[in-house]
Design a protein around this motif. Structure first.
Motif, PDB file in Angstrom:
ATOM      1  N   ASP A 327      96.384 -91.918 -96.280  1.00  0.00           N
ATOM      2  CA  ASP A 327      97.025 -93.012 -95.980  1.00  0.00           C
ATOM      3  C   ASP A 327      98.461 -92.805 -95.959  1.00  0.00           C
ATOM      4  OD1 ASP A 327      97.501 -95.902 -96.660  1.00  0.00           O
ATOM      5  OD2 ASP A 327      98.145 -95.287 -98.678  1.00  0.00           O
ATOM      6  N   VAL A 328      98.878 -91.559 -96.232  1.00  0.00           N
ATOM      7  CA  VAL A 328     100.300 -91.395 -96.315  1.00  0.00           C
ATOM      8  C   VAL A 328     100.671 -90.718 -95.005  1.00  0.00           C
ATOM      9  CG1 VAL A 328     102.139 -90.005 -97.603  1.00  0.00           C
ATOM     10  CG2 VAL A 328     100.566 -91.308 -98.939  1.00  0.00           C
ATOM     11  N   ALA A 329      99.769 -89.688 -94.584  1.00  0.00           N
ATOM     12  CA  ALA A 329     100.020 -89.074 -93.471  1.00  0.00           C
ATOM     13  C   ALA A 329     100.279 -89.852 -92.124  1.00  0.00           C
ATOM     14  CB  ALA A 329      98.907 -87.933 -92.960  1.00  0.00           C
ATOM     15  N   ASP A 330     101.217 -89.312 -91.467  1.00  0.00           N
ATOM     16  CA  ASP A 330     101.518 -90.287 -90.144  1.00  0.00           C
ATOM     17  C   ASP A 330     100.655 -89.779 -88.993  1.00  0.00           C
ATOM     18  OD1 ASP A 330     102.712 -91.134 -87.589  1.00  0.00           O
ATOM     19  OD2 ASP A 330     104.800 -90.509 -88.456  1.00  0.00           O
ATOM     20  N   PRO A 331      99.808 -90.762 -88.435  1.00  0.00           N
ATOM     21  CA  PRO A 331      99.135 -90.391 -87.400  1.00  0.00           C
ATOM     22  C   PRO A 331      99.597 -89.990 -86.106  1.00  0.00           C
ATOM     23  CG  PRO A 331      99.153 -92.790 -87.792  1.00  0.00           C
ATOM     24  CD  PRO A 331      99.860 -92.372 -88.854  1.00  0.00           C
ATOM     25  N   ALA A 332     100.833 -89.917 -86.077  1.00  0.00           N
ATOM     26  CA  ALA A 332     101.437 -89.712 -84.824  1.00  0.00           C
ATOM     27  C   ALA A 332     101.695 -88.062 -84.827  1.00  0.00           C
ATOM     28  CB  ALA A 332     102.568 -90.568 -84.548  1.00  0.00           C
ATOM     29  N   LEU A 333     101.685 -87.328 -86.036  1.00  0.00           N
ATOM     30  CA  LEU A 333     102.246 -86.041 -86.189  1.00  0.00           C
ATOM     31  C   LEU A 333     101.056 -85.069 -86.190  1.00  0.00           C
ATOM     32  CD1 LEU A 333     104.883 -86.672 -89.031  1.00  0.00           C
ATOM     33  CD2 LEU A 333     105.392 -86.650 -86.534  1.00  0.00           C
ATOM     34  N   PRO A 334     101.259 -83.743 -85.628  1.00  0.00           N
ATOM     35  CA  PRO A 334     100.417 -82.789 -85.932  1.00  0.00           C
ATOM     36  C   PRO A 334     100.163 -82.601 -87.411  1.00  0.00           C
ATOM     37  CG  PRO A 334     102.437 -81.851 -85.273  1.00  0.00           C
ATOM     38  CD  PRO A 334     102.460 -83.508 -85.106  1.00  0.00           C
ATOM     39  N   ILE A 335      99.086 -82.115 -87.772  1.00  0.00           N
ATOM     40  CA  ILE A 335      98.778 -81.830 -89.131  1.00  0.00           C
ATOM     41  C   ILE A 335      98.179 -80.485 -89.554  1.00  0.00           C
ATOM     42  CG2 ILE A 335      96.383 -83.000 -89.209  1.00  0.00           C
ATOM     43  CD1 ILE A 335      97.010 -84.182 -91.856  1.00  0.00           C
ATOM     44  N   ILE A 336      98.583 -79.907 -90.628  1.00  0.00           N
ATOM     45  CA  ILE A 336      97.949 -78.604 -90.834  1.00  0.00           C
ATOM     46  C   ILE A 336      97.011 -78.793 -92.282  1.00  0.00           C
ATOM     47  CG2 ILE A 336      98.349 -76.211 -91.848  1.00  0.00           C
ATOM     48  CD1 ILE A 336     100.991 -76.318 -90.123  1.00  0.00           C
ATOM     49  N   LEU A 337      95.934 -78.437 -92.313  1.00  0.00           N
ATOM     50  CA  LEU A 337      95.148 -78.521 -93.416  1.00  0.00           C
ATOM     51  C   LEU A 337      94.872 -77.117 -94.059  1.00  0.00           C
ATOM     52  CD1 LEU A 337      92.564 -80.869 -91.853  1.00  0.00           C
ATOM     53  CD2 LEU A 337      94.816 -81.543 -93.159  1.00  0.00           C
ATOM     54  N   SER A 338      95.022 -76.869 -95.541  1.00  0.00           N
ATOM     55  CA  SER A 338      94.725 -75.684 -96.226  1.00  0.00           C
ATOM     56  C   SER A 338      93.960 -75.849 -97.067  1.00  0.00           C
ATOM     57  CB  SER A 338      96.158 -74.988 -96.457  1.00  0.00           C
ATOM     58  OG  SER A 338      95.913 -73.665 -96.788  1.00  0.00           O
ATOM     59  N   VAL A 339      92.895 -75.100 -97.459  1.00  0.00           N
ATOM     60  CA  VAL A 339      91.803 -75.207 -98.412  1.00  0.00           C
ATOM     61  C   VAL A 339      91.432 -73.827 -99.142  1.00  0.00           C
ATOM     62  CG1 VAL A 339      89.715 -76.059 -99.172  1.00  0.00           C
ATOM     63  CG2 VAL A 339      90.745 -77.214 -97.685  1.00  0.00           C
ATOM     64  N   ASN A 340      91.731 -73.680-100.415  1.00  0.00           N
ATOM     65  CA  ASN A 340      91.293 -72.422-101.270  1.00  0.00           C
ATOM     66  C   ASN A 340      90.134 -73.129-102.020  1.00  0.00           C
ATOM     67  OD1 ASN A 340      93.355 -70.908 -99.974  1.00  0.00           O
ATOM     68  ND2 ASN A 340      94.716 -70.841-101.740  1.00  0.00           N
ATOM     69  N   ALA A 341      89.442 -71.850-102.727  1.00  0.00           N
ATOM     70  CA  ALA A 341      88.479 -72.385-103.690  1.00  0.00           C
ATOM     71  C   ALA A 341      88.841 -71.361-104.833  1.00  0.00           C
ATOM     72  CB  ALA A 341      87.051 -72.052-103.200  1.00  0.00           C
ATOM     73  N   GLN A 342      90.013 -71.037-105.547  1.00  0.00           N
ATOM     74  CA  GLN A 342      90.259 -70.390-106.722  1.00  0.00           C
ATOM     75  C   GLN A 342      89.787 -71.128-107.794  1.00  0.00           C
ATOM     76  OE1 GLN A 342      94.094 -68.756-106.273  1.00  0.00           O
ATOM     77  NE2 GLN A 342      93.830 -68.074-104.229  1.00  0.00           N
ATOM     78  N   GLY A 343      90.154 -70.460-108.953  1.00  0.00           N
ATOM     79  CA  GLY A 343      89.764 -70.976-110.323  1.00  0.00           C
ATOM     80  C   GLY A 343      90.310 -72.497-110.541  1.00  0.00           C
ATOM     81  N   PRO A 344      91.490 -72.711-110.285  1.00  0.00           N
ATOM     82  CA  PRO A 344      92.083 -74.175-110.618  1.00  0.00           C
ATOM     83  C   PRO A 344      91.535 -75.132-109.610  1.00  0.00           C
ATOM     84  CG  PRO A 344      93.859 -72.338-110.714  1.00  0.00           C
ATOM     85  CD  PRO A 344      92.706 -71.794-109.988  1.00  0.00           C
ATOM     86  N   ASP A 345      90.927 -74.728-108.244  1.00  0.00           N
ATOM     87  CA  ASP A 345      90.349 -75.620-107.290  1.00  0.00           C
ATOM     88  C   ASP A 345      88.849 -75.955-107.614  1.00  0.00           C
ATOM     89  OD1 ASP A 345      92.908 -75.207-105.628  1.00  0.00           O
ATOM     90  OD2 ASP A 345      91.882 -73.216-105.391  1.00  0.00           O
ATOM     91  N   GLY A 346      88.202 -74.785-108.296  1.00  0.00           N
ATOM     92  CA  GLY A 346      86.807 -75.030-108.275  1.00  0.00           C
ATOM     93  C   GLY A 346      86.202 -74.074-107.349  1.00  0.00           C
ATOM     94  N   ARG A 347      85.415 -73.471-107.770  1.00  0.00           N
ATOM     95  CA  ARG A 347      84.677 -72.441-106.401  1.00  0.00           C
ATOM     96  C   ARG A 347      84.017 -73.159-105.490  1.00  0.00           C
ATOM     97  NH1 ARG A 347      87.646 -67.716-107.089  1.00  0.00           N
ATOM     98  NH2 ARG A 347      87.787 -67.220-109.096  1.00  0.00           N
ATOM     99  N   ASP A 348      83.240 -74.530-105.929  1.00  0.00           N
ATOM    100  CA  ASP A 348      82.528 -75.335-105.040  1.00  0.00           C
ATOM    101  C   ASP A 348      83.067 -76.129-103.930  1.00  0.00           C
ATOM    102  OD1 ASP A 348      80.321 -76.780-104.077  1.00  0.00           O
ATOM    103  OD2 ASP A 348      79.630 -77.358-105.748  1.00  0.00           O
ATOM    104  N   THR A 349      82.935 -75.813-102.722  1.00  0.00           N
ATOM    105  CA  THR A 349      83.590 -76.562-101.797  1.00  0.00           C
ATOM    106  C   THR A 349      82.655 -77.626-101.243  1.00  0.00           C
ATOM    107  OG1 THR A 349      83.228 -74.945 -99.952  1.00  0.00           O
ATOM    108  CG2 THR A 349      85.212 -74.947-101.144  1.00  0.00           C
ATOM    109  N   SER A 350      81.521 -77.970-101.742  1.00  0.00           N
ATOM    110  CA  SER A 350      80.550 -78.776-101.119  1.00  0.00           C
ATOM    111  C   SER A 350      81.266 -80.223-100.997  1.00  0.00           C
ATOM    112  CB  SER A 350      79.466 -78.928-101.918  1.00  0.00           C
ATOM    113  OG  SER A 350      79.410 -79.337-103.281  1.00  0.00           O
ATOM    114  N   TRP A 351      82.353 -80.559-101.822  1.00  0.00           N
ATOM    115  CA  TRP A 351      83.019 -81.915-101.768  1.00  0.00           C
ATOM    116  C   TRP A 351      83.735 -82.072-100.711  1.00  0.00           C
ATOM    117  CZ3 TRP A 351      88.055 -81.702-100.831  1.00  0.00           C
ATOM    118  CH2 TRP A 351      88.781 -80.515-101.061  1.00  0.00           C
TER     119      TRP A 351
END
Length: 424
Positions: A327-351
């Motif tokens: 909702d906040v991201a600007d659709p006219a701009l390029p975007i970088i997505l970064s995902v980890n799965a360390q302890g504070p994130d939870g190991r399960d990325t099925s979400w």
């Protein structure tokens, strides 16, 4: 505040020293280690530090750090406020926050959802703010119905005033046992975790339609009424109502939320903050200018510069959070997505499969992080073209100078912040 016993004073002082050393040696902001040291010396330190303060506990799956910051900013109009500004939201962090400003008459503490009953029992806080519940850290956090049930039990029979979002059925159920509740219609864009009645298990009739809230018109987003088909559980009548850029107070007066934090989710956070502030005796006319002073929260929404590129940092930890980041991201701009799965994130990325990434079609998308292959597969299935990168630095280098949006989950976000000196 009353004078702390000598043992508590010593524990508090040594905790502050440990926190200072942690910051000086670059090991962190000290908001956890300081509390741990203090609790080792005086296990009842949190109770003693909380005594004689007007204390607000803020809990939710998403938005609790931001709402804590907004409430803190507003209450500074009334006096000093002790708070865990960097999101250390378990008892050690609470001890550090209160010990660092031991004479402040007010305290505003972000609290992990699972720890809320324990912290409420320990501190005897008079005011609790509850905003939303949705799936998060799927391999670590309790099932969200169980969390709501724990909230109910913790609030029952206590002389506590709750400010709660009545648009979220689970929050409403969790808050409804409190002695006094002020209901805020703050909205609920992500509805996929609340289609069943938490009271009886029957289906909830919801206004608008599903798909995680994507594609909802402004009118449908504003129409958040809900009711169970099989029992009497239904949305309570709110005292505060968020409607786009405005919030209506209990007297029917409209206030424009011209805050600097972007997006509808932050206007919801601001509406809740206003309700809390008024409960503590601060008129919205005095609170709003304080809310406008908040421009970023622990790095969220901060814009950082590198080699002619302006990167805006957005945090998204779960499906509901990604929906708000889009909702906040600007659709006219390029975007970088970064995902980890360390302890504070939870190991399960099925979400990741619960997030509708098709909204990213048509813009340059770069993918990085420790679990970039998981995210890459999800994007491929969604038909979103992307470029896979081995590091955040590589992703930035592949884009031309100009504005760039960055969305990262928790530890990936912290790693990116660290690269820029933990900008806040």
């Amino acid at each position: 505040m009353s004078q702390l016993p000598l043992r508590a004073q010593l524990a508090s002082a040594l905790g502050r020293t440990a926190a200072t050393l942690s910051r000086a040696t670059g090991r962190g902001d000290g908001s956890v280690i300081g509390g741990r040291v203090g609790l080792m010396l005086e296990p009842d330190l949190l109770r003693k530090l909380a005594a004689d303060r007007k204390l607000v506990l803020v809990s939710a799956t998403n938005g609790k750090t931001t709402t804590t910051r907004l409430i803190t900013s507003a209450l500074q109009e009334l006096g000093d406020v002790a708070t865990n500004a960097f999101g250390a939201n378990m008892p050690a962090g609470h001890v550090s926050a209160l010990a660092s400003n031991k004479d402040a008459p007010y305290g505003v503490l972000e609290v992990d959802e699972k720890y809320l009953p324990e912290v409420l029992d320990t501190t005897n806080a008079g005011l609790v703010c509850l905003m939303n519940l949705s799936r998060d850290q799927m391999d670590r956090a309790a099932e969200i119905w169980l969390l709501a049930q724990k909230w109910r039990r913790a609030l029952a029979g206590r002389p506590v005033h709750v400010i709660a979002n009545c648009d979220d059925p689970l929050v409403t159920w969790g808050a409804s046992t409190a002695a006094r509740v002020t209901w805020v219609a703050a909205g609920q864009r992500w509805r996929e975790d609340s289609w069943c009645c938490p009271e009886c298990g029957g289906p909830l009739d919801r206004s608008g339609f599903g798909n995680g809230g994507q594609g909802l018109t402004a009118a449908q987003m504003a129409d958040t009424n809900w009711a169970c088909r099989e029992c009497t559980f239904r949305r309570p009548e709110p005292s505060w109502v968020l409607d786009g850029e405005y919030v209506t107070d209990p007297r029917g007066q409209h206030w424009r939320l011209d805050i600097q934090l972007p997006g509808q989710a932050n206007r919801a956070n601001a509406a809740v903050a206003l309700a809390v502030a008024e409960t503590l005796g601060l008129d919205p006319a005095r609170a709003l200018p304080r809310l406008r002073m908040v421009t970023s929260v622990a790095g969220r929404y901060t814009t950082v510069e590198r080699d002619g590129r302006s990167l805006r940092l957005l945090l998204a930890k779960n499906p509901a959070g990604w929906l708000e980041a889009f909702d906040v991201a600007d659709p006219a701009l390029p975007i970088i997505l970064s995902v980890n799965a360390q302890g504070p994130d939870g190991r399960d990325t099925s979400w990741l499969w619960d997030v509708d990434y098709r909204i990213l079609r048509g813009r340059p998308v770069l993918v990085t992080g420790e679990r970039r292959l998981d995210l890459a597969l999800r994007l491929a299935v969604a038909g979103v073209p992307f470029q896979l990168c081995d590091s955040f630095e590589q992703a930035v280098g592949l884009l031309a100078p100009g504005k760039i949006d960055v969305i990262a989950n928790y530890t990936a976000f912290q790693q990116i912040r660290a690269e820029f000196g933990r900008a806040v």
